[in-house]
Design a protein around this motif. Structure first.
Motif, PDB file in Angstrom:
ATOM      1  N   GLY A 169      -9.412 -18.423   5.186  1.00  0.00           N
ATOM      2  CA  GLY A 169      -8.769 -17.476   4.268  1.00  0.00           C
ATOM      3  C   GLY A 169      -9.403 -16.103   4.345  1.00  0.00           C
ATOM      4  O   GLY A 169      -8.756 -15.068   4.138  1.00  0.00           O
ATOM      5  N   CYS A 170     -10.685 -15.999   4.663  1.00  0.00           N
ATOM      6  CA  CYS A 170     -11.373 -14.713   4.786  1.00  0.00           C
ATOM      7  C   CYS A 170     -11.039 -14.012   6.087  1.00  0.00           C
ATOM      8  O   CYS A 170     -11.298 -12.834   6.246  1.00  0.00           O
ATOM      9  CB  CYS A 170     -12.888 -14.930   4.699  1.00  0.00           C
ATOM     10  N   ASN A 171     -10.472 -14.727   7.039  1.00  0.00           N
ATOM     11  CA  ASN A 171     -10.184 -14.179   8.347  1.00  0.00           C
ATOM     12  C   ASN A 171      -8.931 -13.300   8.348  1.00  0.00           C
ATOM     13  O   ASN A 171      -8.752 -12.478   9.231  1.00  0.00           O
ATOM     14  CB  ASN A 171     -10.029 -15.324   9.345  1.00  0.00           C
ATOM     15  N   THR A 172      -8.069 -13.438   7.376  1.00  0.00           N
ATOM     16  CA  THR A 172      -6.830 -12.648   7.348  1.00  0.00           C
ATOM     17  C   THR A 172      -7.125 -11.220   6.918  1.00  0.00           C
ATOM     18  O   THR A 172      -8.014 -10.955   6.134  1.00  0.00           O
ATOM     19  CB  THR A 172      -5.804 -13.262   6.374  1.00  0.00           C
ATOM     20  N   THR A 173      -6.372 -10.275   7.454  1.00  0.00           N
ATOM     21  CA  THR A 173      -6.565  -8.871   7.103  1.00  0.00           C
ATOM     22  C   THR A 173      -5.775  -8.556   5.837  1.00  0.00           C
ATOM     23  O   THR A 173      -4.670  -9.072   5.634  1.00  0.00           O
ATOM     24  CB  THR A 173      -6.081  -7.958   8.249  1.00  0.00           C
ATOM     25  N   PRO A 174      -6.333  -7.682   4.986  1.00  0.00           N
ATOM     26  CA  PRO A 174      -5.598  -7.322   3.772  1.00  0.00           C
ATOM     27  C   PRO A 174      -4.369  -6.482   4.134  1.00  0.00           C
ATOM     28  O   PRO A 174      -4.328  -5.828   5.167  1.00  0.00           O
ATOM     29  CB  PRO A 174      -6.603  -6.499   2.973  1.00  0.00           C
ATOM     30  N   PRO A 175      -3.346  -6.496   3.285  1.00  0.00           N
ATOM     31  CA  PRO A 175      -2.144  -5.699   3.585  1.00  0.00           C
ATOM     32  C   PRO A 175      -2.491  -4.209   3.605  1.00  0.00           C
ATOM     33  O   PRO A 175      -3.335  -3.739   2.857  1.00  0.00           O
ATOM     34  CB  PRO A 175      -1.189  -6.028   2.441  1.00  0.00           C
ATOM     35  N   ARG A 176      -1.840  -3.478   4.482  1.00  0.00           N
ATOM     36  CA  ARG A 176      -2.083  -2.044   4.640  1.00  0.00           C
ATOM     37  C   ARG A 176      -1.305  -1.274   3.564  1.00  0.00           C
ATOM     38  O   ARG A 176      -0.113  -1.502   3.362  1.00  0.00           O
ATOM     39  CB  ARG A 176      -1.623  -1.603   6.008  1.00  0.00           C
ATOM     40  N   VAL A 177      -2.020  -0.366   2.898  1.00  0.00           N
ATOM     41  CA  VAL A 177      -1.397   0.460   1.872  1.00  0.00           C
ATOM     42  C   VAL A 177      -1.137   1.836   2.476  1.00  0.00           C
ATOM     43  O   VAL A 177      -2.033   2.460   3.040  1.00  0.00           O
ATOM     44  CB  VAL A 177      -2.314   0.594   0.630  1.00  0.00           C
ATOM     45  N   GLU A 178       0.092   2.287   2.378  1.00  0.00           N
ATOM     46  CA  GLU A 178       0.462   3.581   2.934  1.00  0.00           C
ATOM     47  C   GLU A 178       1.073   4.435   1.835  1.00  0.00           C
ATOM     48  O   GLU A 178       1.967   4.001   1.113  1.00  0.00           O
ATOM     49  CB  GLU A 178       1.480   3.380   4.061  1.00  0.00           C
ATOM     50  N   ILE A 179       0.594   5.673   1.718  1.00  0.00           N
ATOM     51  CA  ILE A 179       1.108   6.595   0.702  1.00  0.00           C
ATOM     52  C   ILE A 179       2.212   7.426   1.338  1.00  0.00           C
ATOM     53  O   ILE A 179       2.016   8.004   2.403  1.00  0.00           O
ATOM     54  CB  ILE A 179      -0.011   7.499   0.163  1.00  0.00           C
ATOM     55  N   GLN A 180       3.356   7.477   0.682  1.00  0.00           N
ATOM     56  CA  GLN A 180       4.481   8.263   1.165  1.00  0.00           C
ATOM     57  C   GLN A 180       4.891   9.263   0.105  1.00  0.00           C
ATOM     58  O   GLN A 180       4.834   8.977  -1.085  1.00  0.00           O
ATOM     59  CB  GLN A 180       5.671   7.370   1.490  1.00  0.00           C
ATOM     60  N   ARG A 181       5.303  10.433   0.547  1.00  0.00           N
ATOM     61  CA  ARG A 181       5.786  11.456  -0.368  1.00  0.00           C
ATOM     62  C   ARG A 181       7.292  11.276  -0.544  1.00  0.00           C
ATOM     63  O   ARG A 181       8.033  11.178   0.434  1.00  0.00           O
ATOM     64  CB  ARG A 181       5.487  12.845   0.190  1.00  0.00           C
ATOM     65  N   VAL A 182       7.743  11.256  -1.790  1.00  0.00           N
ATOM     66  CA  VAL A 182       9.163  11.128  -2.104  1.00  0.00           C
ATOM     67  C   VAL A 182       9.550  12.323  -2.964  1.00  0.00           C
ATOM     68  O   VAL A 182       8.998  12.537  -4.042  1.00  0.00           O
ATOM     69  CB  VAL A 182       9.444   9.804  -2.860  1.00  0.00           C
ATOM     70  N   ASN A 183      10.478  13.124  -2.468  1.00  0.00           N
ATOM     71  CA  ASN A 183      10.940  14.292  -3.222  1.00  0.00           C
ATOM     72  C   ASN A 183      12.023  13.862  -4.199  1.00  0.00           C
ATOM     73  O   ASN A 183      12.998  13.225  -3.817  1.00  0.00           O
ATOM     74  CB  ASN A 183      11.479  15.360  -2.281  1.00  0.00           C
ATOM     75  N   VAL A 184      11.847  14.229  -5.461  1.00  0.00           N
ATOM     76  CA  VAL A 184      12.784  13.877  -6.511  1.00  0.00           C
ATOM     77  C   VAL A 184      13.235  15.163  -7.193  1.00  0.00           C
ATOM     78  O   VAL A 184      12.412  16.004  -7.549  1.00  0.00           O
ATOM     79  CB  VAL A 184      12.119  12.930  -7.544  1.00  0.00           C
ATOM     80  N   ALA A 185      14.523  15.323  -7.367  1.00  0.00           N
ATOM     81  CA  ALA A 185      15.053  16.503  -8.048  1.00  0.00           C
ATOM     82  C   ALA A 185      14.706  16.430  -9.532  1.00  0.00           C
ATOM     83  O   ALA A 185      14.884  15.406 -10.181  1.00  0.00           O
ATOM     84  CB  ALA A 185      16.564  16.581  -7.876  1.00  0.00           C
TER      85      ALA A 185
END
Length: 100
Positions: free
Chosen positions: A10-26
């Motif tokens: 269980g320790c051998n698995t890599t944690p999920p990758r977190v990616e920050i994205q910019r979202v433009n909202v009016a």
């Protein structure tokens, strides 16, 4: 022994990758332009019993006054509906806050 092997896999698995994205909202913004004041129209100032000539003259003047008022209204509307200039792009995330 089997339990330890399962726990270590269980320790051998890599944690999920977190990616920050910019979202433009009016975002709605209130218009700061003042509404032009409506002028007094010449036909509203006519006294009862005005002649046809007086009414025609007042109506001609009112047409010109309404055109000028309409220009002011259209200009105020154009100011309120123009696109807002975007703010300069700034980098996101904590890396920009840390000294280099």
């Amino acid at each position: 022994m089997l339990l330890a092997a399962v726990a270590l896999t269980g320790c051998n698995t890599t944690p999920p990758r977190v990616e920050i994205q910019r979202v433009n909202v009016a975002v709605p913004v209130a218009c700061q332009e003042k509404e032009p004041e409506r002028p007094v129209m010449p036909t509203e100032a006519l006294r009862p019993g005005a002649t046809v000539d007086q009414f025609t003259q007042a109506a001609q003047a009112e047409i010109e006054r309404r055109k000028g008022y309409e220009v002011q209204l259209v200009a105020a509307l154009a100011i309120c509906t123009r696109p807002i200039e975007p703010a300069p792009q700034q980098p996101l995330g904590l890396r920009s806050a840390w000294p280099k």
